[in-house]
Scaffold this motif. Structure first.
Motif, short mmCIF file in Angstrom:
data_model
loop_
_atom_site.label_atom_id
_atom_site.label_comp_id
_atom_site.label_asym_id
_atom_site.label_seq_id
_atom_site.Cartn_x
_atom_site.Cartn_y
_atom_site.Cartn_z
N GLY A 142 0.82 -1.21 0.00
CA GLY A 142 0.00 0.00 0.00
C GLY A 142 0.85 1.26 0.00
O GLY A 142 0.57 2.20 -0.74
N SER A 143 1.90 1.27 0.81
CA SER A 143 2.79 2.44 0.88
C SER A 143 3.54 2.63 -0.43
O SER A 143 3.69 3.75 -0.93
CB SER A 143 3.78 2.28 2.03
N ALA A 144 4.04 1.51 -0.99
CA ALA A 144 4.77 1.59 -2.25
C ALA A 144 3.88 2.14 -3.36
O ALA A 144 4.32 2.96 -4.18
CB ALA A 144 5.31 0.21 -2.63
N MET A 145 2.63 1.73 -3.39
CA MET A 145 1.71 2.20 -4.42
C MET A 145 1.39 3.68 -4.24
O MET A 145 1.26 4.43 -5.21
CB MET A 145 0.43 1.38 -4.41
N LYS A 146 1.26 4.13 -3.00
CA LYS A 146 0.98 5.57 -2.75
C LYS A 146 2.15 6.43 -3.22
O LYS A 146 1.93 7.49 -3.82
CB LYS A 146 0.73 5.78 -1.26
N ILE A 147 3.38 5.96 -2.97
CA ILE A 147 4.55 6.71 -3.42
C ILE A 147 4.59 6.81 -4.94
O ILE A 147 4.85 7.85 -5.53
CB ILE A 147 5.84 6.06 -2.88
N ASN A 148 4.28 5.68 -5.60
CA ASN A 148 4.27 5.67 -7.07
C ASN A 148 3.17 6.57 -7.62
O ASN A 148 3.33 7.21 -8.65
CB ASN A 148 4.12 4.24 -7.59
N TYR A 149 2.05 6.59 -6.93
CA TYR A 149 0.95 7.45 -7.38
C TYR A 149 1.32 8.91 -7.23
O TYR A 149 0.99 9.75 -8.09
CB TYR A 149 -0.32 7.14 -6.60
N LEU A 150 2.02 9.26 -6.15
CA LEU A 150 2.49 10.63 -5.98
C LEU A 150 3.47 11.03 -7.09
O LEU A 150 3.41 12.13 -7.61
CB LEU A 150 3.17 10.78 -4.60
N LYS A 151 4.38 10.11 -7.44
CA LYS A 151 5.31 10.38 -8.53
C LYS A 151 4.56 10.61 -9.83
O LYS A 151 4.91 11.47 -10.64
CB LYS A 151 6.28 9.20 -8.69
N TYR A 152 3.52 9.80 -10.06
CA TYR A 152 2.74 9.92 -11.29
C TYR A 152 2.06 11.28 -11.35
O TYR A 152 2.03 11.94 -12.38
CB TYR A 152 1.72 8.79 -11.35
#
Length: 228
Positions: A218-228
């Motif tokens: 979940g944390s990894a996906m949130k970070i990637n979404y922020l980058k996107y």
């Protein structure tokens, strides 16, 4: 999705997925199935470890390197730098320092077997190709990239007849050309690992690598979404 066709996905990951009713896709390299061959980097690791633990084999390794016009005071370090196109040299080194690759695989069956793959397919899991023997495509000519891609997909289709053709690129895919995608034959979906991006290739799905981050998914996906 899980790359490389390692046996750990059968013994450790598969039971978790089945317990929670989660589907998954697995991407494999034909030569490694049934412990028939070992990835070149794993061979390099075995040779390097042997030399560090048993330095009496250093002269034999150094002789093989000299014959290939490679000179270095740090023999193990030089071997660790060997690349995919030097696979034959790596095999000669393994023989010279008495690293038995076949025996290692017999004692350490690190890859999936045909029987395990067929069982997972029967359980509803998806399988695709991951190149022939897992080179880094950035080191290959486009003709080699096409062969690696097409041949591995054809092998999976012939051995497991899944009814679809999926392919996941080894390592990274951001340097690949459109010409490659136009010349790999019929394919339903291809996969990269570039995170959340808008890709220019139709039916090419980018994945997020959560394994290397060490974070909860979940944390990894949130970070990637922020980058996107």
């Amino acid at each position: 999705t899980f790359d490389d066709g390692l046996a750990v996905v059968y013994h450790k990951i598969r039971p978790i997925l089945l317990k929670h009713g989660i589907s998954a896709a697995f991407f494999i390299n034909p030569p490694f199935i049934d412990q028939a061959e070992l990835h070149y980097k794993r061979k390099v690791n075995l040779i390097s470890k042997k030399l560090r633990n048993e330095p009496q084999y250093l002269p034999a390794a150094q002789s093989v390197l000299h014959a290939a016009s490679i000179t270095s005071d740090d023999v193990a370090g030089a071997i660790e730098k060997l690349a995919y196109h030097q696979s034959r040299l790596i095999n000669r080194l393994a023989e010279a320092v008495q690293v038995d690759i076949a025996q290692y695989l017999k004692e350490n069956p690190i890859y999936l077997t045909t029987e395990q793959i067929n069982r997972m397919i029967a359980e509803g899991f998806t399988f695709g190709a991951h190149s022939w023997d897992h080179p880094n495509y950035i080191d290959l000519l486009i003709e080699e990239q096409c062969i690696q891609t097409s041949a591995s997909m054809q092998w999976v289709a012939e051995h497991f007849t899944p009814g679809y053709r999926f392919f996941a690129f080894p390592y990274r895919d951001f340097h690949l050309s459109k010409a490659l995608f136009a010349n790999i034959g019929p394919v339903d979906l291809t996969f990269g690992t570039h995170g959340m991006v808008n890709d220019v290739i139709p039916n090419h799905i980018q994945r997020t690598d959560v394994e290397r981050s060490g974070l909860p998914c979940g944390s990894a996906m949130k970070i990637n979404y922020l980058k996107y």
